[in-house]
Design an enzyme around this catalytic site. Structure first.
Site, PDB file in Angstrom:
ATOM      1  N   HIS A 101     -49.362  30.530 -32.493  1.00 45.59           N
ATOM      2  CA  HIS A 101     -50.373  29.729 -31.802  1.00 45.59           C
ATOM      3  C   HIS A 101     -50.593  30.256 -30.389  1.00 45.59           C
ATOM      4  CE1 HIS A 101     -52.529  26.024 -30.572  1.00 45.59           C
ATOM      5  NE2 HIS A 101     -51.893  26.203 -29.424  1.00 45.59           N
ATOM      6  N   GLU A 102     -49.509  30.528 -29.673  1.00 44.20           N
ATOM      7  CA  GLU A 102     -49.640  31.047 -28.312  1.00 44.20           C
ATOM      8  C   GLU A 102     -50.253  32.446 -28.327  1.00 44.20           C
ATOM      9  OE1 GLU A 102     -49.400  29.125 -25.901  1.00 44.20           O
ATOM     10  OE2 GLU A 102     -48.501  27.493 -27.041  1.00 44.20           O
ATOM     11  N   HIS A 105     -53.904  32.204 -28.332  1.00 42.05           N
ATOM     12  CA  HIS A 105     -54.531  32.063 -27.009  1.00 42.05           C
ATOM     13  C   HIS A 105     -54.748  33.429 -26.364  1.00 42.05           C
ATOM     14  CE1 HIS A 105     -54.629  27.780 -26.890  1.00 42.05           C
ATOM     15  NE2 HIS A 105     -53.317  27.625 -26.896  1.00 42.05           N
ATOM     16  N   HIS A 109     -58.335  35.076 -25.178  1.00 43.13           N
ATOM     17  CA  HIS A 109     -58.564  35.689 -23.868  1.00 43.13           C
ATOM     18  C   HIS A 109     -59.078  37.113 -24.018  1.00 43.13           C
ATOM     19  CE1 HIS A 109     -56.797  36.890 -19.685  1.00 43.13           C
ATOM     20  NE2 HIS A 109     -58.085  36.658 -19.625  1.00 43.13           N
TER      21      HIS A 109
END
Length: 232
Positions: A101-102, A105, A109
């Site tokens: 999940h991270e 991110h 980006h």
């Protein structure tokens, strides 16, 4: 003054409070449950995060260990993906889901996902708005300065906007996580639904936070007289 002693508008927050309590219980219990089930790949959360970044040709983001419990986050300014010990060092289904999940991110980006960029831009504004909102509202009500109280409400609306933008960002990161875990072969078809449950439980906390912010804004608008009410 009703605001200082008894405020009937507090009841507006009750649904959000109940949802937040349930969401917190759900994410903790779900993470604990699937933290006990190791993934067949045997890879740790840190290893999976690095592999997903490499799969997406992202080589300028570090994956680091950070202290705390479920303090996992991506820092876009320093390009660092930080994972808590129970994710960084674990090969459980829960750990892989959070790490992916991270990493989602980071991918947002890297490829300019618009809601992610908007959220990053409004972080400072939302932080300032949250800090100023209640002092301005309080002073406005105490000294009978209705306009000042309403400025406080407008300041708080920046925090609400942040929460609203956060929802699609978090759901999209979870979708990217599941896709990356499946395509990369880090989870089997049987393991994927379990990891999806972990991410769904985590997403519920953002829903609760958004509902809390929206209902709080409505409450503050009522208190400050946005709808024509004048405090006695």
């Amino acid at each position: 003054m009703p605001f200082l002693w008894y405020d009937p508008t507090m009841i507006l927050l009750l649904p959000a409070i109940l949802l937040a309590m349930y969401a917190q219980f759900k994410v903790q219990s779900t993470f604990a449950r699937y933290s006990r089930i190791p993934a067949r790949s045997g890879l740790t959360g840190a290893e999976v995060a690095r592999e997903i970044l490499r799969d997406n040709r992202i080589y300028d983001v570090r994956v680091e260990l950070t202290p705390g419990i479920l303090t996992d986050h991506y820092d876009p300014h320093n390009k660092v993906l930080r994972l808590s010990p129970q994710v960084y060092n674990s090969s459980s289904l829960a750990a892989l889901g959070v790490a992916a999940h991270e990493a989602g991110h980071v991918i947002q980006h890297q490829y300019g996902y618009v809601p992610f960029n908007i959220r990053t831009l409004i972080v400072p504004v939302a932080a300032i708005g949250s800090q100023l909102a209640f002092p301005l509202l309080f002073l406005g009500l105490v000294f009978g300065l209705r306009e000042l109280a309403q400025i406080g409400v407008i300041a708080f609306s920046a925090a609400v906007l942040f929460q609203l933008v956060t929802l699609p960002v978090e759901y999209n990161a979870s979708s990217r996580a599941i896709e990356a875990l499946e395509v990369g072969g880090y989870l089997t078809r049987e393991e994927t639904p379990h990891t999806r449950k972990v991410l769904s439980a985590a997403a519920l906390t953002y829903v609760a936070a958004t509902l809390t912010a929206v209902l709080q804004l409505l409450r503050l608008m009522l208190i400050s007289g946005f709808f024509g009410r004048r405090d006695e």
